[in-house]
Design an enzyme around this catalytic site. Sequence first.
Site: not given
Length: 168
Positions: A19, A23, A66-67
């Site tokens: 993460h 990524h 998103h992370d």
Amino acid sequence: KLWAFVQAVASRYRDNPFHSFRHAVDVTLGASCLLRMLQRAGGPAADEMKSDPLFVCATLFAAMVHDTDHPGVMNPFLIATRHPLAVLYNERSVLENHHCATAIALLGRPELDFLSPLPPDKRARVRKVRRAAAPRLASPRLAPRLAPPRLASPRPPHPASPRLSLFS
């Protein structure tokens, strides 16, 4: 402002084996390729993207953030250990809510708010796409049943905003 936002998002990703910001870039590029494929294929999805460029913006925004600030462990682990993030988000879509809140907090800084030229209703639509996706992404069917064997290495909080530490 967009580049400053991207740099701020990058700085909020931790040095995790998976993460990481790399990524996030991979997911963003994948989302971009998928959007282009849908546009080339035509049909209702292509028509929607042509009529609503904010959909494309919101999709790429969500893919990039998103992370953001992922601690390197999954929701079940945070819940089982009563981590402060699990308590804060009432054990529901813990990481997804945290990633979203972190990204929205960065947009709250005027020097990073690349959406500022948009009227309030359009700004809200970009943010809403990310919030709507968070609970679905945290579905128990998609969440792993076991926590990873190691925690992410600790990192000092970002000076822009307070952060709950995994090791506090």
